[in-house]
Scaffold this active site. Structure first.
Site, PDB file in Angstrom:
ATOM      1  N   GLY A  18       0.103   8.449 -13.883  1.00 51.24           N
ATOM      2  CA  GLY A  18       1.152   8.006 -14.360  1.00 51.24           C
ATOM      3  C   GLY A  18       2.440   7.979 -13.226  1.00 51.24           C
ATOM      4  O   GLY A  18       3.027   6.953 -13.502  1.00 51.24           O
ATOM      5  N   ASP A  49       2.328   2.660 -22.431  1.00 47.50           N
ATOM      6  CA  ASP A  49       1.803   2.545 -21.172  1.00 47.50           C
ATOM      7  C   ASP A  49       0.157   2.184 -20.806  1.00 47.50           C
ATOM      8  O   ASP A  49      -0.266   1.838 -22.544  1.00 47.50           O
ATOM      9  CB  ASP A  49       1.929   4.204 -21.097  1.00 47.50           C
ATOM     10  CG  ASP A  49       0.634   4.514 -19.759  1.00 47.50           C
ATOM     11  OD1 ASP A  49       1.233   4.359 -18.983  1.00 47.50           O
ATOM     12  OD2 ASP A  49      -0.449   5.896 -20.526  1.00 47.50           O
ATOM     13  N   ASP A  94       0.780   8.902 -22.313  1.00 46.06           N
ATOM     14  CA  ASP A  94      -0.697   9.628 -22.265  1.00 46.06           C
ATOM     15  C   ASP A  94      -0.632  10.805 -21.067  1.00 46.06           C
ATOM     16  O   ASP A  94      -0.919  11.848 -20.889  1.00 46.06           O
ATOM     17  CB  ASP A  94      -1.664   9.112 -21.665  1.00 46.06           C
ATOM     18  CG  ASP A  94      -2.132   8.626 -20.739  1.00 46.06           C
ATOM     19  OD1 ASP A  94      -1.604   7.917 -20.055  1.00 46.06           O
ATOM     20  OD2 ASP A  94      -3.525   8.683 -19.934  1.00 46.06           O
ATOM     21  N   ASN A 131      -2.118  -3.199 -10.793  1.00 46.24           N
ATOM     22  CA  ASN A 131      -3.456  -3.799 -11.591  1.00 46.24           C
ATOM     23  C   ASN A 131      -2.769  -4.399 -12.774  1.00 46.24           C
ATOM     24  O   ASN A 131      -4.160  -4.484 -13.349  1.00 46.24           O
ATOM     25  CB  ASN A 131      -4.603  -3.029 -10.868  1.00 46.24           C
ATOM     26  CG  ASN A 131      -4.714  -2.753  -9.352  1.00 46.24           C
ATOM     27  OD1 ASN A 131      -5.075  -3.797  -9.111  1.00 46.24           O
ATOM     28  ND2 ASN A 131      -4.340  -1.342  -9.019  1.00 46.24           N
ATOM     29  N   SER A 188       1.335   0.656 -13.467  1.00 45.06           N
ATOM     30  CA  SER A 188      -0.371   0.322 -11.953  1.00 45.06           C
ATOM     31  C   SER A 188       0.320  -1.353 -11.799  1.00 45.06           C
ATOM     32  O   SER A 188       0.965  -1.935 -12.395  1.00 45.06           O
ATOM     33  CB  SER A 188      -1.209   0.232 -13.152  1.00 45.06           C
ATOM     34  OG  SER A 188      -2.432  -0.484 -12.291  1.00 45.06           O
ATOM     35  N   ARG A 240       1.021   4.825  -6.656  1.00 44.06           N
ATOM     36  CA  ARG A 240      -0.370   5.344  -5.995  1.00 44.06           C
ATOM     37  C   ARG A 240       0.122   5.961  -4.671  1.00 44.06           C
ATOM     38  O   ARG A 240      -0.756   7.205  -4.290  1.00 44.06           O
ATOM     39  CB  ARG A 240      -0.736   3.635  -5.270  1.00 44.06           C
ATOM     40  CG  ARG A 240      -1.910   3.610  -4.665  1.00 44.06           C
ATOM     41  CD  ARG A 240      -2.542   2.255  -4.392  1.00 44.06           C
ATOM     42  NE  ARG A 240      -2.283   1.274  -5.299  1.00 44.06           N
ATOM     43  CZ  ARG A 240      -2.067  -0.100  -5.101  1.00 44.06           C
ATOM     44  NH1 ARG A 240      -2.365  -0.523  -4.285  1.00 44.06           N
ATOM     45  NH2 ARG A 240      -1.683  -1.316  -6.651  1.00 44.06           N
ATOM     46  N   ASP A 243      -2.867   2.731 -18.827  1.00 43.72           N
ATOM     47  CA  ASP A 243      -3.891   3.740 -18.066  1.00 43.72           C
ATOM     48  C   ASP A 243      -3.767   5.038 -19.010  1.00 43.72           C
ATOM     49  O   ASP A 243      -2.604   5.098 -18.903  1.00 43.72           O
ATOM     50  CB  ASP A 243      -3.453   3.607 -16.845  1.00 43.72           C
ATOM     51  CG  ASP A 243      -4.664   5.277 -15.995  1.00 43.72           C
ATOM     52  OD1 ASP A 243      -5.431   4.767 -16.663  1.00 43.72           O
ATOM     53  OD2 ASP A 243      -4.170   6.301 -15.446  1.00 43.72           O
TER      54      ASP A 243
END
Ligand code: B16
Ligand code: MG
Length: 214
Positions: A46, A9, A170, A118, A116, A49, A11
């Site tokens: 996770g 993962d 996480d 991004n 993401s 958006r 972020d």
């Protein structure tokens, strides 16, 4: 069983963009007069958006149209991207960098599995733009975590079956996604408390011992 690949993962695992997500959602929530704190933010880890926005808006008394929601999600992303521009190679910790190098030296294939959109931009900023063997992210999936799609796609890109890959997460949504896809999962932070994880990590560097013990 010996793992052949690790899917990380992004972020909250490779880097701490979670703080910037919080700041951006908080700015939007303040503008809309919606209460939002770090505990609310934990529910967004996770998830995509738009799903995150829907969770933020659960505390609003106003009903918003789809186009208003799309504008809000874009606004949050504009704030988030401005914050990401502060990031650089200094935001990749020495611990993460050396652990990744050690795992690679053991012959493991390394991939990103992130919700993401991004992700490529963030990896570029922290100096890992070309580091991973595969990047599966929010740009290539139709269902976000807890759906396993992002991890199944990463394993497929590595040419490995899920049971040969370890997912590092996480977030509870990510642990659920990993298990649904047939992966073993190592949990960091909140995910380390999740009973569904195979391995509970105190630190990122613990991954070296897990792969040693295999
Ligand atoms: P974006 P991960 C996730 O990244 C974040 O944890 C989550 O908070 C965010 O909403 C999601 O990416 C989408 O991000 O708005 O940049 O497309 O933990 O899966 O690496
Ligand atoms: Mg995460």
């Amino acid at each position: 069983m010996q793992y052949k690949g690790i899917i990380f993962d992004l972020d909250g695992v490779i880097c701490s963009t979670d703080q910037y997500h919080f700041e951006a959602w908080k700015a939007l929530a303040d503008e809309l007069g919606i209460p939002f704190d770090t505990r609310d933010n934990d529910h967004l880890r996770g998830v995509s958006r738009m799903e995150s926005l829907n969770i933020v808006l659960e505390k609003s008394k106003t009903q918003y149209s789809q186009s208003e929601k799309e504008y809000m999600a874009e606004e949050k992303n504009r704030i988030y991207r401005r914050l990401l521009c502060q990031m650089g190679p200094q935001d990749l910790s020495e611990e993460v960098r050396t652990t990744l190098d050690t795992l690679r030296a053991k012959g493991l294939k390394l991939a990103i599995g992130s919700s993401s959109k991004n992700a490529p931009f963030i990896l570029e900023r922290i100096g890992l733009g070309t580091y991973f063997d595969a990047i599966s992210d929010g740009n290539g999936i139709t269902h976000s975590k807890p759906d396993p799609e992002v991890f199944l796609k990463a394993a497929n890109m590595l040419g490995l079956r899920p049971e040969l890959c370890l997912v590092v997460e996480d977030a509870h949504a990510g642990v659920e996604a990993a298990r649904a896809g047939g992966f073993n999962c190592a949990g960091l932070g909140a995910a380390a408390e999740d009973a569904r994880t195979t391995w509970k990590l105190k630190t990122f560097a613990d991954l070296r011992d897990i792969c040693e013990a295999e």
